[in-house]
Design an enzyme around this catalytic site. Structure first.
Site, PDB file in Angstrom:
ATOM      1  N   ASP A   1       0.839  -1.200   0.000  1.00  6.90           N
ATOM      2  CA  ASP A   1       0.000   0.000   0.000  1.00  6.90           C
ATOM      3  C   ASP A   1       0.876   1.253   0.000  1.00  6.90           C
ATOM      4  O   ASP A   1       0.635   2.200   0.737  1.00  6.90           O
ATOM      5  CB  ASP A   1      -0.925  -0.002   1.216  1.00  6.90           C
ATOM      6  CG  ASP A   1      -2.045   1.033   1.107  1.00  6.90           C
ATOM      7  OD1 ASP A   1      -2.374   1.431  -0.028  1.00  6.90           O
ATOM      8  OD2 ASP A   1      -2.589   1.440   2.143  1.00  6.90           O
ATOM      9  N   LEU A   2       1.889   1.253  -0.865  1.00 11.46           N
ATOM     10  CA  LEU A   2       2.805   2.383  -0.933  1.00 11.46           C
ATOM     11  C   LEU A   2       2.111   3.550  -1.635  1.00 11.46           C
ATOM     12  O   LEU A   2       1.631   3.429  -2.757  1.00 11.46           O
ATOM     13  CB  LEU A   2       4.072   1.996  -1.701  1.00 11.46           C
ATOM     14  CG  LEU A   2       5.231   2.993  -1.651  1.00 11.46           C
ATOM     15  CD1 LEU A   2       5.776   3.111  -0.233  1.00 11.46           C
ATOM     16  CD2 LEU A   2       6.339   2.572  -2.613  1.00 11.46           C
TER      17      LEU A   2
END
Length: 498
Positions: free
Chosen positions: A161-162
């Site tokens: 979930d960058l």
């Protein structure tokens, strides 16, 4: 006006439950509320020795038992990851606990994570950016994020979930990757995680993956894609490499690119030495991304030849001498090298026009954020002139329309997310109103094209802004009742050179 409120809603900035000031968790004393997200809320805290920290409360505590177990597992995984993959550019999780406090039923059972405290997020920094201009310190931030990400992958983990909101800037400016709730340990080439993610930063293949009993398969190549998007955003003042008026439109553009239906078109503001980084990270083939040596690419982008380094050192000495001379003569102090700026936009506002100088930058920024060629600065300027005569205090109480862009308050709220700063936004504020207008007319242009319209789009977009895209489609063109207004806009557009 009958503009309909689509894609409405903003994250609530208030805490889902109140944490009493001075509340103690794992030996840390909590303080001010810092923010809220999808999973809970974050508070400032201090350790016994005064060390600053942050407490993330996952909940709310009224979640079902199954949800509580999931949150507890995610929190435990975050702590396990933090202990096994410690790195200067990864936020450290200091403690994890489940709140046991029947006296505060709204807190009892919530999961709390104690972490290092940052000053702000990269998302906060992007919210102040001007399109076409790299953020201050962008290259250093990217190098630090890259170092943390490469360490994660080499340690056998995928972030999953960058995005800018999960990259934090410490008080000294150091960048650190955070929020490892979806981080997963690799099992060979991939890991498994819940089917969650930010639409603006997930790779094209994410949309077609099936969810199994263990979640969806996630790979380091997904983080590489996200890093490519973030690189483009930092170096172009927040512009997404696949532009569109909504996150859904941008994701569809990325999917079209991955199918080979459209080329990759980085914004012209992206510096040439960073283009290979973005191109490699945004490779359509995930296997090609998996083979990408991001660290080497970033090192090349940030490297300076020896001759250039000597020139820079000499330049610094000259600037220092010039500063002394200018200080003695009362001249302006040097401000360093000028930031990279994009070439002039097509349809730029003429220098001698009647568009107020104070609004020109706002109008150009709003146009630059739209990928559709019809949405130019002079079209937005012509529309604003016809709507209000550039008067920020204009009002039509009989129709409930106000401000420079003649917004109805309820509809403005749906599109104000385009504004370039966080916090409350007002339809009477020219910056907020123009940014939201640019976002909305861009979406209208895209909707009309999906309906098959390819000609006279400036006129049709103007008519849709006064009515709706459905009304324009039903009329088969510009409705008669708004024809005088559309003609006025087209006349102004011609005067501006359109």
């Amino acid at each position: 006006m009958t503009r309909r409120a689509r894609d409405a809603g903003r994250p609530d900035a208030r805490p889902p439950f109140e944490l009493p000031d001075g509340y103690r968790l794992a030996g840390y004393r909590t303080g001010a509320f810092l923010g809220a997200g999808a999973w809970g809320s974050v508070y400032a805290a201090e350790g016994p020795d005064g060390t600053p920290a942050a407490v993330k409360l996952l909940g709310p505590a009224c979640s079902s038992p199954g949800q509580r177990r999931t949150l507890a597992q995610m929190a435990a995984g975050e702590l396990r990851f933090s202990r096994r993959a410690d790195h200067p550019h990864l936020i450290r999780t200091l403690a994890v606990l489940t709140v046991d406090d029947p006296g505060h039923p709204e807190l009892d059972g919530a999961v709390a994570l104690v972490m290092e405290r940052a000053a702000r997020s990269l998302q906060d920094l992007l919210a102040t950016a001007r399109p076409g201009t790299a953020l201050p310190g962008a290259e250093r931030i990217l190098a630090e994020v890259c170092a943390g990400l490469v360490h994660m992958h080499r340690s056998g983990w995928v972030h999953g979930d960058l995005k800018p909101a999960n990259i934090l800037l410490m008080p000294d400016g150091t960048a650190k990757i955070a929020d490892f709730g979806l981080a997963a340990e690799l099992e060979g080439t991939h890991a498994y995680a819940p089917p969650l993610g930010s639409p603006d930063h997930v790779p094209p293949e994410w949309w077609s993956q099936r969810t199994g009993a263990r979640g969806v398969a996630v790979r380091p190549s997904a983080d590489v894609w996200a890093f490519g998007v973030i690189t483009h955003q930092l170096l172009t003042g927040g512009l997404h490499p696949f532009l569109g008026a909504t996150a859904r439109a941008r994701s569809l553009a990325a999917q079209a690119y991955a199918r080979g239906a459209a080329p990759l078109r980085p914004d012209q503001a992206l510096p040439s030495r960073w283009r290979p980084v973005v191109a490699a990270c945004l490779a359509a083939d995930r296997d090609e991304r998996a083979r990408t040596d991001v660290a080497a690419l970033v090192a090349r982008a940030t490297a300076r030849p020896a001759g250039r380094r000597r020139a820079v050192r000499a330049g610094v000495g000259l600037l220092a001498g010039a500063a002394v001379l200018l200080a003695l003569t009362g001249g302006p102090e040097p401000v360093g090298s000028a930031p990279h700026r994009a070439r002039p936009l097509p349809g730029a506002i003429p220098a001698g026009s009647d568009v107020p100088t104070a609004y020109r930058g706002m109008i150009e920024d709003a146009a630059r954020r739209c990928p559709e060629p019809e949405i130019t600065p002079i079209l937005l300027a012509a529309m604003l002139k016809a709507e209000s005569g550039f008067d920020p205090n204009a009002a039509r109480p009989e129709t409930g329309e106000y401000g420079i862009a003649m917004w109805t308050p309820a509809v403005f709220d749906a599109w104000a997310k385009a504004a370039n700063h966080p916090g409350p936004k007002s339809y009477l504020d020219p910056g907020d109103a123009i940014a939201a207008m640019g976002n909305y007319v861009c979406w209208l242009d895209q909707q009309l094209k999906r309906r098959g319209y390819t000609r006279d789009l400036p006129a049709l977009v103007t008519a849709a802004y006064r009515t709706s895209d459905k009304t324009v489609a039903a009329a088969g063109g510009v409705p008669d009742r708004v024809r005088p207004h559309v003609d006025k806009v087209l006349r102004y557009l011609a005067e501006y050179g359109g």
